[in-house]
Design an enzyme around this catalytic site. Sequence first.
Site, PDB file in Angstrom:
ATOM      1  N   PRO A 291      37.789  46.798  40.725  1.00 15.36           N
ATOM      2  CG  PRO A 291      36.241  48.216  41.967  1.00 15.36           C
ATOM      3  CD  PRO A 291      37.485  48.434  40.770  1.00 15.36           C
ATOM      4  NE  ARG A 330      32.792  32.683  44.520  1.00 15.82           N
ATOM      5  CZ  ARG A 330      33.273  32.782  45.670  1.00 15.82           C
ATOM      6  NH1 ARG A 330      32.472  32.515  46.537  1.00 15.82           N
ATOM      7  NH2 ARG A 330      34.347  32.983  46.004  1.00 15.82           N
ATOM      8  CB  CYS A 361      21.973  14.009  39.430  1.00 18.42           C
ATOM      9  SG  CYS A 361      19.968  14.198  38.941  1.00 18.42           S
TER      10      CYS A 361
HETATM   11  N1  LLP Z   1      40.419  42.721  36.969  1.00 26.56           N
HETATM   12  C1  LLP Z   1      40.860  41.516  36.338  1.00 26.56           C
HETATM   13  C2  LLP Z   1      41.698  41.621  35.133  1.00 26.56           C
HETATM   14  C3  LLP Z   1      40.334  40.095  36.748  1.00 26.56           C
HETATM   15  O1  LLP Z   1      40.668  38.979  36.370  1.00 26.56           O
HETATM   16  C4  LLP Z   1      39.543  40.225  37.840  1.00 26.56           C
HETATM   17  C5  LLP Z   1      38.827  39.121  38.425  1.00 26.56           C
HETATM   18  C6  LLP Z   1      38.987  41.457  38.501  1.00 26.56           C
HETATM   19  C7  LLP Z   1      39.463  42.601  37.816  1.00 26.56           C
HETATM   20  C8  LLP Z   1      38.065  41.609  39.523  1.00 26.56           C
HETATM   21  O2  LLP Z   1      38.496  41.011  40.861  1.00 26.56           O
HETATM   22  P1  LLP Z   1      37.573  40.950  42.007  1.00 26.56           P
HETATM   23  O3  LLP Z   1      37.695  42.727  42.453  1.00 26.56           O
HETATM   24  O4  LLP Z   1      36.184  40.650  41.734  1.00 26.56           O
HETATM   25  O5  LLP Z   1      38.427  40.288  43.029  1.00 26.56           O
HETATM   26  N2  LLP Z   1      35.023  33.327  40.020  1.00 26.56           N
HETATM   27  C9  LLP Z   1      36.150  33.529  41.007  1.00 26.56           C
HETATM   28  C10 LLP Z   1      36.681  35.068  40.970  1.00 26.56           C
HETATM   29  C11 LLP Z   1      37.526  35.057  39.736  1.00 26.56           C
HETATM   30  C12 LLP Z   1      38.102  36.468  39.566  1.00 26.56           C
HETATM   31  C13 LLP Z   1      38.727  36.539  38.136  1.00 26.56           C
HETATM   32  N3  LLP Z   1      39.261  37.933  37.968  1.00 26.56           N
HETATM   33  C14 LLP Z   1      35.171  33.362  42.427  1.00 26.56           C
HETATM   34  O6  LLP Z   1      33.910  33.297  42.183  1.00 26.56           O
HETATM   35  O7  LLP Z   1      35.877  33.755  43.435  1.00 26.56           O
END
Ligand code: LLP
Length: 431
Positions: A291, A330, A361
């Site tokens: 997470p 985002r 800008c």
């Molecule tokens: N494990 C792996 C292999 C991942 O690629 C990710 C997220 C996570 C865990 C963690 O996932 P989470 O629990 O945070 O959903 N920049 C995007 C999110 C990209 C997520 C990339 N991978 C945003 O701002 O929504």
Amino acid sequence: MLYDNLSVNDAGHLCIAGIDACELAAEFGTPLYVLDEDRVRKNCRAYVEAMHSYLPEGSRPLYAGKALCFKGIYPVIEEEGMGADVVSGGEVATALVAGFPADLLFFHGSNKTDAEIAYGVEKGVGCFVVDNLNELGVLSREAQAHDITQRILLRVTVGLDPHTLAAINTGKVDSQFGVPIETGQALEFARQALATPGVEVMGFHSHIGSQIFEPDSFCDQVDRLLAFACSVRDELGFVAQTFNLGGGFGVPYVEEDPTVDIAANIAAIAAHLSDGCARTNYPMPRVLLEPGRSIVANAGVTLYTAGGTKTIEGYRSYVMVDGGMTDNPRYALYKSAYTVLNASHAADDADFACTIAGRCCESGDRIAEDITLARPERGDIIAVLTTGAYNFAMSSNYNRVLRPALVMLRDGKARLAVHRQTIDDLLALEV
Ligand code: LLP
């Protein structure tokens, strides 16, 4: 209020974990990232306790540092009993400098460089999540050179399409992450990894995406991963000890978003996996989760100072803030919704319809469109909620805007965890 750590005091100011947001802004300046450490700990505990209750020994959550990586987060994660998922030499170094144990690091990345692999092995990273065959040979060589057996997980894609943003949906067959099961390539990946010297395959990793609300998607993922594990057992005689199911639990950004019950989700995944294992006579593996967002997102608030409003007659009103896409890209990237409040007048009616514009800008520099808040005057403090994940982590110096400071709140006190970037910092690398 979206979260129970937010309140309004007698002055009508927004309080975060009981601390007046306007006082934080006055003391530390704006834009300011604020992180409620108690909330981070509470989120960690929800994972640790549920995984302890419902899953076999050795199961644990690994904090995905990509969501928010700075030194101060790692002692918190460690104290709460979590491991960590790291995706670059930079994240490994940050965790290690912060004193995080190397053997609790899981090193990810779809294109780790030779130097990063060598660095990870040398520092004693506990487990590499091997993305593809390209890196396996390098890892094997490094492990043998250091006379160790490097533990690894093999990253596979289960071919699932959870309903989330395309940019963060990573479990599909056509993906640059991992090796697909559906095409038969993952079986070949396992065959080669099992025959590679210097590494020990512990099991499999799969991550289906981010900001996912339905437990059904994770249950589908479990079914597909287990079916793959069974075919590896049947074909190659290998039984996995570990299933790493990645991250992805969603969090609410606006009132309309659902709330994910972390414990209930984990209980559902555990029951599903245990049924599947009983059905296929597969020994129940230990489970890892990664997470990121659901650990830090709802612990974070960004504070800005309003520069005032601008009304374009017949169109819309803008609230101008002293940050924007440089500290939170985002909305520009994903059109992600946010809850925005006038922290200086948090008890007033939120009746001013507006769009929050950043200072770059670029007309795409917006934090939220068509929202309402109490009409701000120049100098009012504007709070954007749920900014703990993927904001600081994705910040930039576009337009040479300086990166904000980050403060952590605990037991009613604020402490600086990351300094505000200075012009000297900005120029430090330039010859
Ligand atoms: N494990 C792996 C292999 C991942 O690629 C990710 C997220 C996570 C865990 C963690 O996932 P989470 O629990 O945070 O959903 N920049 C995007 C999110 C990209 C997520 C990339 N991978 C945003 O701002 O929504």
